[in-house]
Write an enzyme that holds these catalytic residues in place. Structure first.
Site, PDB file in Angstrom:
ATOM      1  N   THR A  14     -38.540  24.576 -26.026  1.00 30.03           N
ATOM      2  CA  THR A  14     -37.970  23.363 -26.217  1.00 30.03           C
ATOM      3  C   THR A  14     -36.781  23.637 -27.137  1.00 30.03           C
ATOM      4  OG1 THR A  14     -39.850  21.514 -26.657  1.00 30.03           O
ATOM      5  CG2 THR A  14     -37.721  20.900 -27.614  1.00 30.03           C
ATOM      6  N   VAL A  15     -37.277  24.528 -28.409  1.00 32.53           N
ATOM      7  CA  VAL A  15     -36.221  24.981 -29.763  1.00 32.53           C
ATOM      8  C   VAL A  15     -35.363  26.396 -28.809  1.00 32.53           C
ATOM      9  CG1 VAL A  15     -36.100  25.070 -31.919  1.00 32.53           C
ATOM     10  CG2 VAL A  15     -37.699  23.601 -30.991  1.00 32.53           C
ATOM     11  N   LYS A 107     -42.754  25.318 -39.781  1.00 33.99           N
ATOM     12  CA  LYS A 107     -43.356  25.025 -40.878  1.00 33.99           C
ATOM     13  C   LYS A 107     -45.033  25.387 -41.211  1.00 33.99           C
ATOM     14  CE  LYS A 107     -43.463  21.182 -37.354  1.00 33.99           C
ATOM     15  NZ  LYS A 107     -43.057  20.570 -36.199  1.00 33.99           N
ATOM     16  N   GLY A 136     -36.653  17.949 -38.447  1.00 33.48           N
ATOM     17  CA  GLY A 136     -36.285  18.454 -37.098  1.00 33.48           C
ATOM     18  C   GLY A 136     -34.481  18.625 -38.226  1.00 33.48           C
ATOM     19  N   ASP A 203     -49.313  18.539 -39.854  1.00 32.87           N
ATOM     20  CA  ASP A 203     -48.203  18.677 -39.029  1.00 32.87           C
ATOM     21  C   ASP A 203     -46.468  18.619 -40.396  1.00 32.87           C
ATOM     22  OD1 ASP A 203     -46.047  19.495 -37.100  1.00 32.87           O
ATOM     23  OD2 ASP A 203     -45.130  17.348 -38.023  1.00 32.87           O
ATOM     24  N   LYS A 207     -44.622  20.800 -43.952  1.00 29.08           N
ATOM     25  CA  LYS A 207     -43.346  20.063 -44.655  1.00 29.08           C
ATOM     26  C   LYS A 207     -42.962  19.298 -45.619  1.00 29.08           C
ATOM     27  CE  LYS A 207     -42.474  18.512 -39.635  1.00 29.08           C
ATOM     28  NZ  LYS A 207     -42.342  17.163 -38.416  1.00 29.08           N
TER      29      LYS A 207
HETATM   30  P1  NAP Z   1     -42.927  25.149 -27.875  1.00 30.68           P
HETATM   31  O1  NAP Z   1     -42.071  24.698 -26.650  1.00 30.68           O
HETATM   32  O2  NAP Z   1     -44.271  25.282 -27.022  1.00 30.68           O
HETATM   33  O3  NAP Z   1     -42.273  27.010 -27.225  1.00 30.68           O
HETATM   34  C1  NAP Z   1     -43.419  28.000 -28.129  1.00 30.68           C
HETATM   35  C2  NAP Z   1     -42.505  29.348 -27.273  1.00 30.68           C
HETATM   36  O4  NAP Z   1     -42.623  30.412 -27.918  1.00 30.68           O
HETATM   37  C3  NAP Z   1     -42.750  29.215 -25.675  1.00 30.68           C
HETATM   38  O5  NAP Z   1     -41.531  29.784 -24.735  1.00 30.68           O
HETATM   39  C4  NAP Z   1     -43.499  30.518 -25.722  1.00 30.68           C
HETATM   40  O6  NAP Z   1     -43.364  31.382 -24.476  1.00 30.68           O
HETATM   41  C5  NAP Z   1     -43.513  31.260 -26.767  1.00 30.68           C
HETATM   42  N1  NAP Z   1     -45.000  31.701 -26.964  1.00 30.68           N
HETATM   43  C6  NAP Z   1     -45.655  32.057 -27.534  1.00 30.68           C
HETATM   44  N2  NAP Z   1     -46.705  32.670 -27.711  1.00 30.68           N
HETATM   45  C7  NAP Z   1     -45.764  33.727 -27.035  1.00 30.68           C
HETATM   46  C8  NAP Z   1     -46.024  35.128 -27.694  1.00 30.68           C
HETATM   47  N3  NAP Z   1     -47.036  35.329 -28.116  1.00 30.68           N
HETATM   48  N4  NAP Z   1     -45.185  36.206 -27.700  1.00 30.68           N
HETATM   49  C9  NAP Z   1     -43.688  35.540 -27.195  1.00 30.68           C
HETATM   50  N5  NAP Z   1     -43.900  34.346 -27.083  1.00 30.68           N
HETATM   51  C10 NAP Z   1     -44.158  33.504 -27.419  1.00 30.68           C
HETATM   52  O7  NAP Z   1     -42.748  24.855 -28.479  1.00 30.68           O
HETATM   53  P2  NAP Z   1     -41.274  24.375 -30.003  1.00 30.68           P
HETATM   54  O8  NAP Z   1     -41.385  22.902 -29.456  1.00 30.68           O
HETATM   55  O9  NAP Z   1     -40.194  25.045 -29.082  1.00 30.68           O
HETATM   56  O10 NAP Z   1     -41.320  24.910 -30.985  1.00 30.68           O
HETATM   57  C11 NAP Z   1     -41.229  26.261 -31.510  1.00 30.68           C
HETATM   58  C12 NAP Z   1     -40.815  25.843 -33.099  1.00 30.68           C
HETATM   59  O11 NAP Z   1     -40.030  25.052 -33.882  1.00 30.68           O
HETATM   60  C13 NAP Z   1     -42.980  25.698 -33.275  1.00 30.68           C
HETATM   61  O12 NAP Z   1     -43.402  25.914 -34.390  1.00 30.68           O
HETATM   62  C14 NAP Z   1     -42.603  24.450 -33.646  1.00 30.68           C
HETATM   63  O13 NAP Z   1     -43.558  23.664 -35.121  1.00 30.68           O
HETATM   64  C15 NAP Z   1     -41.532  24.046 -34.388  1.00 30.68           C
HETATM   65  N6  NAP Z   1     -40.472  22.799 -34.679  1.00 30.68           N
HETATM   66  C16 NAP Z   1     -40.091  21.802 -33.107  1.00 30.68           C
HETATM   67  C17 NAP Z   1     -39.911  20.280 -33.043  1.00 30.68           C
HETATM   68  C18 NAP Z   1     -39.822  20.490 -31.951  1.00 30.68           C
HETATM   69  O14 NAP Z   1     -38.515  19.829 -31.409  1.00 30.68           O
HETATM   70  N7  NAP Z   1     -40.417  21.138 -30.441  1.00 30.68           N
HETATM   71  C19 NAP Z   1     -39.263  20.405 -34.213  1.00 30.68           C
HETATM   72  C20 NAP Z   1     -39.242  21.779 -35.350  1.00 30.68           C
HETATM   73  C21 NAP Z   1     -39.637  22.269 -35.147  1.00 30.68           C
HETATM   74  P3  NAP Z   1     -43.541  30.697 -23.164  1.00 30.68           P
HETATM   75  O15 NAP Z   1     -42.862  29.677 -22.744  1.00 30.68           O
HETATM   76  O16 NAP Z   1     -43.360  31.794 -22.150  1.00 30.68           O
HETATM   77  O17 NAP Z   1     -44.536  30.616 -22.754  1.00 30.68           O
HETATM   78  N1  HSE Z   2     -44.796  16.665 -33.660  1.00 32.55           N
HETATM   79  C1  HSE Z   2     -43.953  17.249 -34.605  1.00 32.55           C
HETATM   80  C2  HSE Z   2     -43.206  15.392 -35.172  1.00 32.55           C
HETATM   81  C3  HSE Z   2     -42.943  17.921 -34.233  1.00 32.55           C
HETATM   82  O1  HSE Z   2     -43.503  14.749 -34.496  1.00 32.55           O
HETATM   83  O2  HSE Z   2     -42.600  14.773 -36.070  1.00 32.55           O
HETATM   84  C4  HSE Z   2     -41.719  17.745 -35.328  1.00 32.55           C
HETATM   85  O3  HSE Z   2     -41.708  18.934 -36.134  1.00 32.55           O
END
Ligand code: NAP
Ligand code: HSE
Length: 428
Positions: A14-15, A107, A136, A203, A207
Site C-alpha cells: 500500500t505505502v 512504528k 499517517g 498499533d 505510536k
Molecule cells: P503491505 O501492503 O503489507 O506491504 C508490505 C510490502 O513489504 C509488500 O510489498 C511485501 O512484498 C513486502 N515484503 C514483505 N516481506 C518482505 C521481505 N522479506 N522482503 C522484501 N519485501 C517484503 O504494508 P503497508 O500497508 O504498505 O505498510 C508498510 C509499512 O507502513 C508498515 O510498517 C506499516 O505499519 C506502515 N504504515 C502503513 C500504513 C497504511 O495505511 N497501510 C499507515 C501508516 C504506516 P509483496 O508485495 O511481494 O508481498
Molecule cells: N491500522 C492502522 C490504523 C494503520 O488503523 O490506524 C495506520 O497505522
C-alpha cells in the site's frame, strides 16, 4: 548542480506503491522544491511477478532488502515492509552500518528498537526519518520536533488508530455490536493482518511510545504503557455514554509527572462536543500541549496509500534538502530512561452496572461508594431488563485506587449482577 538523490525502496505494498506513484507524478515539483532530482535506483518486495498497478521495469530489482540497502547506487534506504523485527530491521541496520540515511513508516520497529537504531544512526552520522510512522498523513513528528522545539511539552494525547475509531463510531451510528463491526471492518480490509494490533491497542501504543520519546526526551518505552484495547467496549456503553454527553474513544495520553512518565492507551470517555468527541470514522487526531503555545489540535487521515506516502515524501524531501537532526529530537545517548508512572491524577469515572431488583440495592451501592470516598456527580437508572436495572454513575474526580477499592467492596454486596464497567473520563 547537485547530484540526484538515489533511493532504494523496500516494500511495494500500500505505502510503497503510493511512494513510487508520488515520485513519478511529482518529479518536477519535488526537484523544484528540494533543488535535487530524486530518483529510484532499485526496489524490493517478496513477489517480483505481482502486478502492483505501477511500472517498475526501469528500476533494478532485489529479492533481498538487505542487498538493496547495500547497493552502491542507493543513498537513502526507504523501508516500507513493516514488522518490528526480521527483514525490515535487518535492512535498516545494514543501511545505517554503511552510513546511509533511512526513511521508514514502521512504528512497530521504532517502538521496540528505536533507541538502538537511533544510537547506531547517530554514531554513523545518519538520520532516520519516520513522519509516516505516527498518524499517517498528519505531520505530527515535524510539529513536535521542529515547530514546537521551543516548548516544554506538557501533554500529548490523541486518537491514533483509525480502524478502532471507525469501529467505535460505526457502533454508535448504526447501533451495531462490537462483533458485528469487527466482522464488517475485517471484511472491508480495514484491520491489520493481525487484527489484535488494532483492536488490542498495540498499533496505537507503538505510536504513543514514539511521540512520548520526542515530546519528553525519554527513551522509547513501549512496555511502560498502560494498555487496554477496545474489545470490551459494548454497544450498551456506547449508548449510555452518549446519553450522558460523552463519546468513547481509544485514547492515548502521555505526560511527564514528578514520579515518571505516564503513558496510557485505553478506551476513555471524552465530551461529545470536544474536538476528540467529534472525530468520526478512520480519521486520526493528535492534541499537543506546550507551555508557551498552549494547545494544538492536528486532525487528518492516519492511513491509506496517499496520506502515508505523502508523509514518506516529506522525509525524503528533508534529506534531499539537507535537513537533518537527531532521531528523537535530542542526541539518543542523552535521552533519559522513561520510568513508567501509573496515573495517580484524579479523574471522573463512568460506571455502568446491573443492579439486582431487590429493595435497598441502590442504597448499598451508594454506601459502598461513599465509604471508599467516591462521590457521585450524576446518576441514571434505566428500566429493568429481566431482573436487573441498568444503572449509570458519573463520579466526581477520584483516584483509580479509590475507585478500585470501591469496586472490590461492591463485589461483596450481592446486589450487583456482574462486574461493573469503569471507564475514565478524560479532560480534553
Ligand atoms: P503491505 O501492503 O503489507 O506491504 C508490505 C510490502 O513489504 C509488500 O510489498 C511485501 O512484498 C513486502 N515484503 C514483505 N516481506 C518482505 C521481505 N522479506 N522482503 C522484501 N519485501 C517484503 O504494508 P503497508 O500497508 O504498505 O505498510 C508498510 C509499512 O507502513 C508498515 O510498517 C506499516 O505499519 C506502515 N504504515 C502503513 C500504513 C497504511 O495505511 N497501510 C499507515 C501508516 C504506516 P509483496 O508485495 O511481494 O508481498
Ligand atoms: N491500522 C492502522 C490504523 C494503520 O488503523 O490506524 C495506520 O497505522
Amino acid at each position: 548542480m547537485s547530484q540526484p538523490l538515489r533511493l532504494g525502496i523496500a516494500g511495494l505494498g500500500t505505502v510503497g506503491v503510493g511512494v513510487v506513484q508520488i515520485l513519478r507524478k511529482q518529479a518536477k515539483l519535488l526537484q523544484a522544491r528540494t533543488g535535487r532530482e530524486i530518483v529510484i535506483s532499485a526496489v524490493s518486495a517478496r513477489d517480483r511477478t505481482k502486478d502492483r498497478g505501477v511500472t517498475l521495469s526501469s528500476y533494478a530489482w532485489e529479492d533481498d532488502p538487505v542487498a538493496l540497502a547495500k547497493r552502491d547506487d542507493v543513498d537513502v534506504f526507504v523501508e516500507l515492509i513493516g514488522g518490528e523485527d526480521g527483514p525490515a530491521k535487518d535492512a535498516c541496520e545494514a543501511a545505517l552500518a554503511l552510513g546511509k540515511d533511512v526513511v521508514t513508516a514502521n512504528k512497530a520497529m521504532l517502538a521496540m528498537h528505536g533507541q538502538s537504531l537511533a544510537e547506531t544512526a547517530e554514531e554513523r552520522g545518519c538520520v532516520i526519518k519516520y513522519e509516516a510512522a505516527v498518524a499517517g498523513g498528519i505531520p505530527v513528528i515535524k510539529t513536535l520536533s521542529e515547530a514546537l522545539a521551543g516548548n516544554e511539552i506538557t501533554r500529548v494525547m490523541g486518537v491514533m488508530n483509525g480502524s478502532c475509531n471507525y469501529m467505535l463510531t460505526r457502533m454508535e451510528d448504526a447501533g451495531l455490536t462490537y462483533a458485528e463491526v469487527f466482522a464488517e471492518a475485517d471484511g472491508l480490509g480495514y484491520l491489520e493482518a493481525d487484527p489484535q494490533l488494532d483492536v488490542g491497542g498495540i498499533d496505537a501504543a507503538h505510536k504513543l511510545a514514539i511521540l512520548s520519546s520526542l515530546a519528553f526526551g525519554t527513551k522509547v518505552n513501549f512496555a511502560g504503557i498502560e494498555l487496554e484495547g477496545i474489545e470490551r467496549v459494548s454497544i450498551e456503553d456506547i449508548t449510555a455514554a452518549a446519553d450522558m454527553g460523552y463519546k468513547i474513544k481509544l485514547l492515548g495520553v502521555a505526560q511527564m509527572t514528578g514520579r515518571g512518565l505516564e503513558q496510557r492507551m485505553q478506551p476513555c470517555l471524552v465530551p461529545e462536543t470536544s474536538p476528540l468527541g467529534q472525530l468520526q470514522g478512520g480519521t486520526n487526531m493528535i492534541v499537543l500541549e506546550g507551555d508557551s503555545v498552549g494547545q494544538i489540535v492536528l486532525r487528518g487521515p492516519g492511513a491509506g496509500a496517499g496520506p502515508t506516502a505523502s508523509a514518506v515524501l516529506s522525509d525524503i524531501c528533508d534529506i534531499a534538502r539537507g535537513v537533518r537532526g537527531p532521531v528523537f529530537g535530542q542526541a539518543a545517548t542523552k535521552l533519559e530512561d522513561a520510568t513508567p508512572a501509573l496515573s495517580k491524577r484524579p479523574a471522573a469515572y463512568y460506571l455502568r452496572m446491573a443492579l439486582k431488583d431487590k429493595p435497598g440495592a441502590l442504597a448499598k451501592v451508594a454506601a459502598v461508594l461513599g465509604e471508599a470516598g467516591v462521590s457521585i456527580d450524576r446518576m441514571r437508572q434505566y428500566a429493568h431488563a429481566d431482573d436487573h436495572a441498568p444503572v449509570l454513575i458519573v463520579t466526581h474526580k477520584i483516584t483509580r485506587s479509590d475507585l478500585d477499592h470501591a469496586l472490590s467492596a461492591m463485589a461483596t454486596t450481592n446486589v450487583v449482577a456482574a462486574d461493573p464497567v469503569a471507564l475514565r473520563i478524560e479532560e480534553v
